[in-house]
Design a protein around this motif. Sequence first.
Motif, PDB file in Angstrom:
ATOM      1  N   GLY A 266       0.796  -1.231   0.000  1.00 25.08           N
ATOM      2  CA  GLY A 266       0.000   0.000   0.000  1.00 25.08           C
ATOM      3  C   GLY A 266       0.820   1.268   0.000  1.00 25.08           C
TER       4      GLY A 266
ATOM      5  N   HIS B 145       3.839 -11.637  -8.996  1.00 24.05           N
ATOM      6  CA  HIS B 145       4.577 -10.872  -9.997  1.00 24.05           C
ATOM      7  C   HIS B 145       5.146 -11.736 -11.124  1.00 24.05           C
ATOM      8  CE1 HIS B 145       4.063  -7.866  -6.977  1.00 24.05           C
ATOM      9  NE2 HIS B 145       4.746  -8.577  -6.106  1.00 24.05           N
TER      10      HIS B 145
ATOM     11  N   ASP C  78      12.058 -10.423  -3.363  1.00 26.93           N
ATOM     12  CA  ASP C  78      10.602 -10.539  -3.205  1.00 26.93           C
ATOM     13  C   ASP C  78      10.093 -11.563  -4.206  1.00 26.93           C
ATOM     14  OD1 ASP C  78       7.889 -10.447  -3.108  1.00 26.93           O
ATOM     15  OD2 ASP C  78       7.734  -8.265  -3.100  1.00 26.93           O
TER      16      ASP C  78
ATOM     17  N   ARG D  75      -2.991  12.746   2.214  1.00 30.05           N
ATOM     18  CA  ARG D  75      -3.225  12.848   0.772  1.00 30.05           C
ATOM     19  C   ARG D  75      -2.685  14.179   0.285  1.00 30.05           C
ATOM     20  NH1 ARG D  75      -3.698   8.300   1.247  1.00 30.05           N
ATOM     21  NH2 ARG D  75      -5.505   6.960   0.992  1.00 30.05           N
TER      22      ARG D  75
HETATM   23  C1  LIG Z   1       7.256  -5.070   4.691  1.00 27.50           C
HETATM   24  C2  LIG Z   1       6.812  -4.936   3.241  1.00 27.50           C
HETATM   25  C3  LIG Z   1       5.845  -6.003   2.868  1.00 27.50           C
HETATM   26  C4  LIG Z   1       5.239  -5.771   1.566  1.00 27.50           C
HETATM   27  C5  LIG Z   1       4.361  -6.942   1.139  1.00 27.50           C
HETATM   28  C6  LIG Z   1       3.942  -6.747  -0.282  1.00 27.50           C
HETATM   29  C7  LIG Z   1       4.567  -7.802  -1.166  1.00 27.50           C
HETATM   30  C8  LIG Z   1       4.584  -7.363  -2.630  1.00 27.50           C
HETATM   31  O1  LIG Z   1       5.102  -8.421  -3.402  1.00 27.50           O
HETATM   32  C9  LIG Z   1       3.186  -7.014  -3.101  1.00 27.50           C
HETATM   33  C10 LIG Z   1       3.182  -5.975  -4.139  1.00 27.50           C
HETATM   34  O2  LIG Z   1       4.169  -5.419  -4.539  1.00 27.50           O
HETATM   35  S1  LIG Z   1       1.645  -5.500  -4.754  1.00 27.50           S
HETATM   36  C11 LIG Z   1       2.012  -4.294  -6.022  1.00 27.50           C
HETATM   37  C12 LIG Z   1       2.051  -2.900  -5.536  1.00 27.50           C
HETATM   38  N1  LIG Z   1       0.792  -2.427  -5.007  1.00 27.50           N
HETATM   39  C13 LIG Z   1      -0.267  -2.176  -5.794  1.00 27.50           C
HETATM   40  O3  LIG Z   1      -0.227  -2.389  -6.989  1.00 27.50           O
HETATM   41  C14 LIG Z   1      -1.503  -1.616  -5.131  1.00 27.50           C
HETATM   42  C15 LIG Z   1      -2.075  -0.481  -5.947  1.00 27.50           C
HETATM   43  N2  LIG Z   1      -3.201   0.142  -5.250  1.00 27.50           N
HETATM   44  C16 LIG Z   1      -4.453  -0.310  -5.369  1.00 27.50           C
HETATM   45  O4  LIG Z   1      -4.729  -1.249  -6.121  1.00 27.50           O
HETATM   46  C17 LIG Z   1      -5.515   0.397  -4.575  1.00 27.50           C
HETATM   47  O5  LIG Z   1      -5.072   1.691  -4.259  1.00 27.50           O
HETATM   48  C18 LIG Z   1      -5.863  -0.339  -3.248  1.00 27.50           C
HETATM   49  C19 LIG Z   1      -6.486  -1.706  -3.588  1.00 27.50           C
HETATM   50  C20 LIG Z   1      -4.615  -0.534  -2.372  1.00 27.50           C
HETATM   51  C21 LIG Z   1      -6.867   0.492  -2.456  1.00 27.50           C
HETATM   52  O6  LIG Z   1      -7.923   0.838  -3.288  1.00 27.50           O
HETATM   53  P1  LIG Z   1      -9.439   0.782  -2.745  1.00 27.50           P
HETATM   54  O7  LIG Z   1      -9.752  -0.594  -2.272  1.00 27.50           O
HETATM   55  O8  LIG Z   1     -10.283   1.377  -3.803  1.00 27.50           O
HETATM   56  O9  LIG Z   1      -9.349   1.688  -1.441  1.00 27.50           O
HETATM   57  P2  LIG Z   1     -10.151   3.023  -1.146  1.00 27.50           P
HETATM   58  O10 LIG Z   1     -11.628   2.722  -1.160  1.00 27.50           O
HETATM   59  O11 LIG Z   1      -9.635   4.131  -2.009  1.00 27.50           O
HETATM   60  O12 LIG Z   1      -9.718   3.340   0.349  1.00 27.50           O
HETATM   61  C22 LIG Z   1     -10.147   2.519   1.425  1.00 27.50           C
HETATM   62  C23 LIG Z   1      -9.319   2.873   2.645  1.00 27.50           C
HETATM   63  O13 LIG Z   1      -7.986   2.368   2.466  1.00 27.50           O
HETATM   64  C24 LIG Z   1      -7.031   3.444   2.475  1.00 27.50           C
HETATM   65  N3  LIG Z   1      -6.090   3.201   1.398  1.00 27.50           N
HETATM   66  C25 LIG Z   1      -6.357   3.320   0.068  1.00 27.50           C
HETATM   67  N4  LIG Z   1      -5.251   3.025  -0.625  1.00 27.50           N
HETATM   68  C26 LIG Z   1      -4.288   2.724   0.265  1.00 27.50           C
HETATM   69  C27 LIG Z   1      -2.933   2.349   0.122  1.00 27.50           C
HETATM   70  N5  LIG Z   1      -2.351   2.246  -1.082  1.00 27.50           N
HETATM   71  N6  LIG Z   1      -2.220   2.109   1.244  1.00 27.50           N
HETATM   72  C28 LIG Z   1      -2.783   2.231   2.465  1.00 27.50           C
HETATM   73  N7  LIG Z   1      -4.089   2.601   2.655  1.00 27.50           N
HETATM   74  C29 LIG Z   1      -4.815   2.836   1.560  1.00 27.50           C
HETATM   75  C30 LIG Z   1      -7.841   4.705   2.208  1.00 27.50           C
HETATM   76  O14 LIG Z   1      -7.212   5.846   2.779  1.00 27.50           O
HETATM   77  C31 LIG Z   1      -9.179   4.364   2.843  1.00 27.50           C
HETATM   78  O15 LIG Z   1      -9.095   4.569   4.250  1.00 27.50           O
HETATM   79  P3  LIG Z   1      -9.795   5.883   4.895  1.00 27.50           P
HETATM   80  O16 LIG Z   1     -11.228   5.826   4.465  1.00 27.50           O
HETATM   81  O17 LIG Z   1      -9.588   5.707   6.352  1.00 27.50           O
HETATM   82  O18 LIG Z   1      -9.066   7.082   4.317  1.00 27.50           O
END
Ligand SMILES: CCCCCCC[C@@H](O)CC(=O)SCCNC(=O)CCNC(=O)[C@H](O)C(C)(C)COP(=O)(O)OP(=O)(O)OC[C@H]1O[C@@H](n2cnc3c(N)ncnc32)[C@H](O)[C@@H]1OP(=O)(O)O
Length: 287
Positions: free
Chosen positions: A87, A192, A187, A158
């Motif tokens: 995230g 991936h 990783d 944000r």
């Molecule tokens: C120690 C390290 C360990 C790491 C382990 C990981 C291992 C890796 O191999 C895995 C990876 O690399 S995965 C690839 C990289 N990441 C991604 O591609 C994710 C991209 N992001 C998304 O898809 C969406 O933003 C998504 C899905 C993340 C969120 O989208 P929505 O579901 O639509 O969320 P939304 O409705 O907008 O918000 C809901 C609440 O969640 C909070 N939030 C949103 N995006 C966030 C994010 N990226 N990180 C943290 N919090 C996040 C929002 O703020 C909201 O909370 P609130 O209402 O309290 O504000």
Amino acid sequence: MPIDAAQAVAAEPRRSELTWDHKDVILYHLGIGAGTPATGPDELRYTLETRLHVLPSFATVAGGGRAVSGGLATPGIDVDLAAVLHGGQTVELHRPLPARGTATQTSRVAAVHDKGKAAVIVHRSDVEDAEGPLWTSQSEIFVRGEGGFGGERGSATRLDAPEAAPTWTVDRPIREDQALLYRLSGDWNPLHADPEFAKRAGFDRPILHGLCSYGITLKAVVDTALGGDVARVRAYTTRFAGVAFPGETLRVRMWRDTPAPGRVQVTVTAVERDDAPVLADTVVTHT
Ligand SMILES: CCCCCCC[C@@H](O)CC(=O)SCCNC(=O)CCNC(=O)[C@H](O)C(C)(C)COP(=O)(O)OP(=O)(O)OC[C@H]1O[C@@H](n2cnc3c(N)ncnc32)[C@H](O)[C@@H]1OP(=O)(O)O
């Protein structure tokens, strides 16, 4: 119960030893797209052992990716890897990173936020060597379907994209085999690389590691806005706002001295998908 937030936060910090050398640094740099053109003087700083400068985002893989695996291997956390997305990520540098090192990492779960439909695990690592603190790293791990356990929602920072035109815009193509190369830095998440696993996670095909986009972007900022000088980076924070796929082009927009002097604000989008967001709330703090 998959997530017991109280148990995770109360768990003893984990200590582990990290070691790395120039080969790990060069492999990481290749994994984030360094080396094109292969013998260009700017690229040799990232790929030739006699001239090596270490991009600060190397901190996220130093020691073979233990920060990644350790983030999920904590008492109180038992989740399906297919539900996990990275995230957000912050690295704060206390000193420039050496090309070889041995250091001690102390890691713990700092918080687990309950977003209703998801849990966000905040994982923090402090790393020091014999000369003192080297870096602090914080990862936010978004676990779909694991919210609703009655925890604190947590706050979200944000940043609006500035209204002014970017100071610099550069495009960075992602190689088709970028994720296959990047995963060798530690990783090994099949999300991936394995199409079947990616489908189970809800994606048509394997997605790029978040930390690969993170590294590609920092390199673009250092090369474009910081005169190629990795030692100027003090901190780097991002939110992974949307997925990126191997084969796409990342458009990196940078605003100098925004949101404050000594900072570069950055957005990253996927060119081939109508500028869909990839990185948001991204800031590089520098000298
Ligand atoms: C120690 C390290 C360990 C790491 C382990 C990981 C291992 C890796 O191999 C895995 C990876 O690399 S995965 C690839 C990289 N990441 C991604 O591609 C994710 C991209 N992001 C998304 O898809 C969406 O933003 C998504 C899905 C993340 C969120 O989208 P929505 O579901 O639509 O969320 P939304 O409705 O907008 O918000 C809901 C609440 O969640 C909070 N939030 C949103 N995006 C966030 C994010 N990226 N990180 C943290 N919090 C996040 C929002 O703020 C909201 O909370 P609130 O209402 O309290 O504000």
